[in-house]
Design a protein around this motif. Structure first.
Motif, PDB file in Angstrom:
ATOM      1  N   SER A  42      50.403  39.177  43.144  1.00 45.74           N
ATOM      2  CA  SER A  42      49.982  40.575  43.278  1.00 45.74           C
ATOM      3  C   SER A  42      50.777  41.219  44.395  1.00 45.74           C
ATOM      4  O   SER A  42      51.174  40.559  45.354  1.00 45.74           O
ATOM      5  CB  SER A  42      48.478  40.672  43.569  1.00 45.74           C
ATOM      6  OG  SER A  42      48.174  40.138  44.833  1.00 45.74           O
ATOM      7  N   SER A  43      50.993  42.513  44.261  1.00 46.61           N
ATOM      8  CA  SER A  43      51.783  43.236  45.258  1.00 46.61           C
ATOM      9  C   SER A  43      50.996  43.481  46.531  1.00 46.61           C
ATOM     10  O   SER A  43      51.598  43.652  47.591  1.00 46.61           O
ATOM     11  CB  SER A  43      52.271  44.564  44.682  1.00 46.61           C
ATOM     12  OG  SER A  43      51.167  45.349  44.264  1.00 46.61           O
ATOM     13  N   ASP A  44      49.656  43.493  46.433  1.00 45.46           N
ATOM     14  CA  ASP A  44      48.826  43.729  47.614  1.00 45.46           C
ATOM     15  C   ASP A  44      47.389  43.323  47.314  1.00 45.46           C
ATOM     16  O   ASP A  44      47.046  42.958  46.190  1.00 45.46           O
ATOM     17  CB  ASP A  44      48.894  45.193  48.061  1.00 45.46           C
ATOM     18  CG  ASP A  44      48.544  46.176  46.946  1.00 45.46           C
ATOM     19  OD1 ASP A  44      47.762  45.834  46.036  1.00 45.46           O
ATOM     20  OD2 ASP A  44      49.059  47.308  46.989  1.00 45.46           O
ATOM     21  N   GLU A  45      46.552  43.375  48.340  1.00 42.91           N
ATOM     22  CA  GLU A  45      45.154  42.974  48.198  1.00 42.91           C
ATOM     23  C   GLU A  45      44.401  43.856  47.195  1.00 42.91           C
ATOM     24  O   GLU A  45      43.569  43.373  46.429  1.00 42.91           O
ATOM     25  CB  GLU A  45      44.463  43.009  49.559  1.00 42.91           C
ATOM     26  CG  GLU A  45      43.045  42.497  49.550  1.00 42.91           C
ATOM     27  CD  GLU A  45      42.914  41.028  49.176  1.00 42.91           C
ATOM     28  OE1 GLU A  45      41.837  40.654  48.657  1.00 42.91           O
ATOM     29  OE2 GLU A  45      43.869  40.253  49.364  1.00 42.91           O
ATOM     30  N   ALA A  46      44.698  45.155  47.183  1.00 42.82           N
ATOM     31  CA  ALA A  46      44.018  46.068  46.256  1.00 42.82           C
ATOM     32  C   ALA A  46      44.310  45.683  44.803  1.00 42.82           C
ATOM     33  O   ALA A  46      43.413  45.705  43.951  1.00 42.82           O
ATOM     34  CB  ALA A  46      44.428  47.505  46.524  1.00 42.82           C
ATOM     35  N   SER A  47      45.544  45.313  44.516  1.00 42.63           N
ATOM     36  CA  SER A  47      45.906  44.887  43.161  1.00 42.63           C
ATOM     37  C   SER A  47      45.199  43.591  42.791  1.00 42.63           C
ATOM     38  O   SER A  47      44.724  43.429  41.665  1.00 42.63           O
ATOM     39  CB  SER A  47      47.419  44.704  43.054  1.00 42.63           C
ATOM     40  OG  SER A  47      48.082  45.927  43.252  1.00 42.63           O
ATOM     41  N   ALA A  48      45.127  42.661  43.734  1.00 37.53           N
ATOM     42  CA  ALA A  48      44.437  41.394  43.478  1.00 37.53           C
ATOM     43  C   ALA A  48      42.961  41.641  43.187  1.00 37.53           C
ATOM     44  O   ALA A  48      42.380  41.022  42.288  1.00 37.53           O
ATOM     45  CB  ALA A  48      44.594  40.454  44.668  1.00 37.53           C
ATOM     46  N   ARG A  49      42.343  42.547  43.922  1.00 39.90           N
ATOM     47  CA  ARG A  49      40.925  42.873  43.696  1.00 39.90           C
ATOM     48  C   ARG A  49      40.726  43.486  42.312  1.00 39.90           C
ATOM     49  O   ARG A  49      39.745  43.200  41.626  1.00 39.90           O
ATOM     50  CB  ARG A  49      40.407  43.826  44.766  1.00 39.90           C
ATOM     51  CG  ARG A  49      40.297  43.197  46.114  1.00 39.90           C
ATOM     52  CD  ARG A  49      39.035  42.374  46.200  1.00 39.90           C
ATOM     53  NE  ARG A  49      38.992  41.693  47.471  1.00 39.90           N
ATOM     54  CZ  ARG A  49      38.776  40.409  47.598  1.00 39.90           C
ATOM     55  NH1 ARG A  49      38.587  39.663  46.545  1.00 39.90           N
ATOM     56  NH2 ARG A  49      38.750  39.853  48.792  1.00 39.90           N
ATOM     57  N   LEU A  50      41.657  44.335  41.886  1.00 42.28           N
ATOM     58  CA  LEU A  50      41.577  44.938  40.561  1.00 42.28           C
ATOM     59  C   LEU A  50      41.662  43.854  39.479  1.00 42.28           C
ATOM     60  O   LEU A  50      40.938  43.889  38.487  1.00 42.28           O
ATOM     61  CB  LEU A  50      42.689  45.972  40.399  1.00 42.28           C
ATOM     62  CG  LEU A  50      42.538  46.988  39.291  1.00 42.28           C
ATOM     63  CD1 LEU A  50      41.269  47.806  39.441  1.00 42.28           C
ATOM     64  CD2 LEU A  50      43.751  47.917  39.283  1.00 42.28           C
ATOM     65  N   ASP A  51      42.530  42.870  39.701  1.00 46.51           N
ATOM     66  CA  ASP A  51      42.631  41.754  38.772  1.00 46.51           C
ATOM     67  C   ASP A  51      41.331  40.948  38.756  1.00 46.51           C
ATOM     68  O   ASP A  51      40.861  40.528  37.692  1.00 46.51           O
ATOM     69  CB  ASP A  51      43.805  40.853  39.155  1.00 46.51           C
ATOM     70  CG  ASP A  51      44.000  39.752  38.143  1.00 46.51           C
ATOM     71  OD1 ASP A  51      44.550  40.025  37.062  1.00 46.51           O
ATOM     72  OD2 ASP A  51      43.568  38.611  38.423  1.00 46.51           O
ATOM     73  N   ASP A  52      40.730  40.750  39.932  1.00 48.00           N
ATOM     74  CA  ASP A  52      39.453  40.040  40.005  1.00 48.00           C
ATOM     75  C   ASP A  52      38.368  40.763  39.215  1.00 48.00           C
ATOM     76  O   ASP A  52      37.511  40.127  38.596  1.00 48.00           O
ATOM     77  CB  ASP A  52      38.997  39.869  41.452  1.00 48.00           C
ATOM     78  CG  ASP A  52      39.737  38.756  42.176  1.00 48.00           C
ATOM     79  OD1 ASP A  52      40.338  37.900  41.505  1.00 48.00           O
ATOM     80  OD2 ASP A  52      39.704  38.754  43.425  1.00 48.00           O
ATOM     81  N   GLU A  53      38.400  42.093  39.243  1.00 41.63           N
ATOM     82  CA  GLU A  53      37.402  42.866  38.476  1.00 41.63           C
ATOM     83  C   GLU A  53      37.547  42.569  36.982  1.00 41.63           C
ATOM     84  O   GLU A  53      36.549  42.407  36.275  1.00 41.63           O
ATOM     85  CB  GLU A  53      37.546  44.374  38.735  1.00 41.63           C
ATOM     86  CG  GLU A  53      37.363  44.801  40.165  1.00 41.63           C
ATOM     87  CD  GLU A  53      35.942  44.674  40.697  1.00 41.63           C
ATOM     88  OE1 GLU A  53      35.034  44.232  39.966  1.00 41.63           O
ATOM     89  OE2 GLU A  53      35.746  45.024  41.868  1.00 41.63           O
TER      90      GLU A  53
END
Length: 191
Positions: free
Chosen positions: A16-27
């Motif tokens: 992931s490019s950043d933590e926000a993107s990783a969180r979106l993937d987790d959703e």
């Protein structure tokens, strides 16, 4: 931006490019729905220029909108006719991708095939640092399966439901289960 690889039919975050993107993937993983899930299932790009709570992914959409994400685009990573992963891009403003951005995203998705097929090694350590992003989720699923005497599919479903009911990230709940700080009640059902 995220890159996911398919493992046993599910999408596993590879980068992931950043933590926000990783969180979106987790959703997406938590709800079991979203653009990456659809891109992997269909083998076709998923272009959603305006997320709406009445969209085809109600749980994911609500979570994405809370994160101020209003457009998502997922592109399958293919090996011939087999989908081996997906690239997802998102943005805060609604709107379609222009032709130049679409061309670049498709080219990037095509170029990811070799990376998703190779084993991580020291030279690719940073790129693959998140390959086992959900290792604890898988461990917790196995523990729930044994404790509740249910299938792995049912165990993952209950883990997702518990995470949603508690409004906690699935990885956080899984971490507590693996550390034995939490045990799901035998009769827990999401309502």
């Amino acid at each position: 931006m995220t890159v996911s690889a398919t493992t046993s039919g599910a999408a596993e975050l590879a980068w992931s490019s950043d933590e926000a993107s990783a969180r979106l993937d987790d959703e997406q993983f938590t709800f079991g729905e979203g653009p990456v899930v659809d891109a992997i299932d269909t083998g076709a790009p998923v272009l959603c220029s305006a997320l709406d709570v009445t969209a085809r992914w109600p749980g994911f959409t609500a979570a994405a909108l809370k994160r101020d994400v209003h457009a998502v685009f997922a592109f399958p990573v293919m090996l011939g006719a087999i989908t081996i992963g997906a690239l997802m891009c998102h943005r805060r403003a609604a709107g379609s991708m222009n032709n130049a951005a679409m061309t670049k995203a498709l080219a990037l998705a095509d170029s990811l095939t070799p990376a998703l097929l190779t084993s991580p090694d020291d030279s690719a350590e940073e790129v693959w640092s998140q390959q086992l992003h959900r290792a604890e989720v898988h461990q917790a699923t196995g523990m729930i399966s044994v404790f509740l005497d249910v299938s792995l599919v049912e165990a993952l479903s209950r883990l997702r439901a518990y995470s949603l009911s508690q409004d906690r990230p699935i990885a956080e709940v899984a971490r507590d289960i693996v550390a034995r700080r939490l045990r799901l009640p035998r009769d827990f059902r999401y309502s």
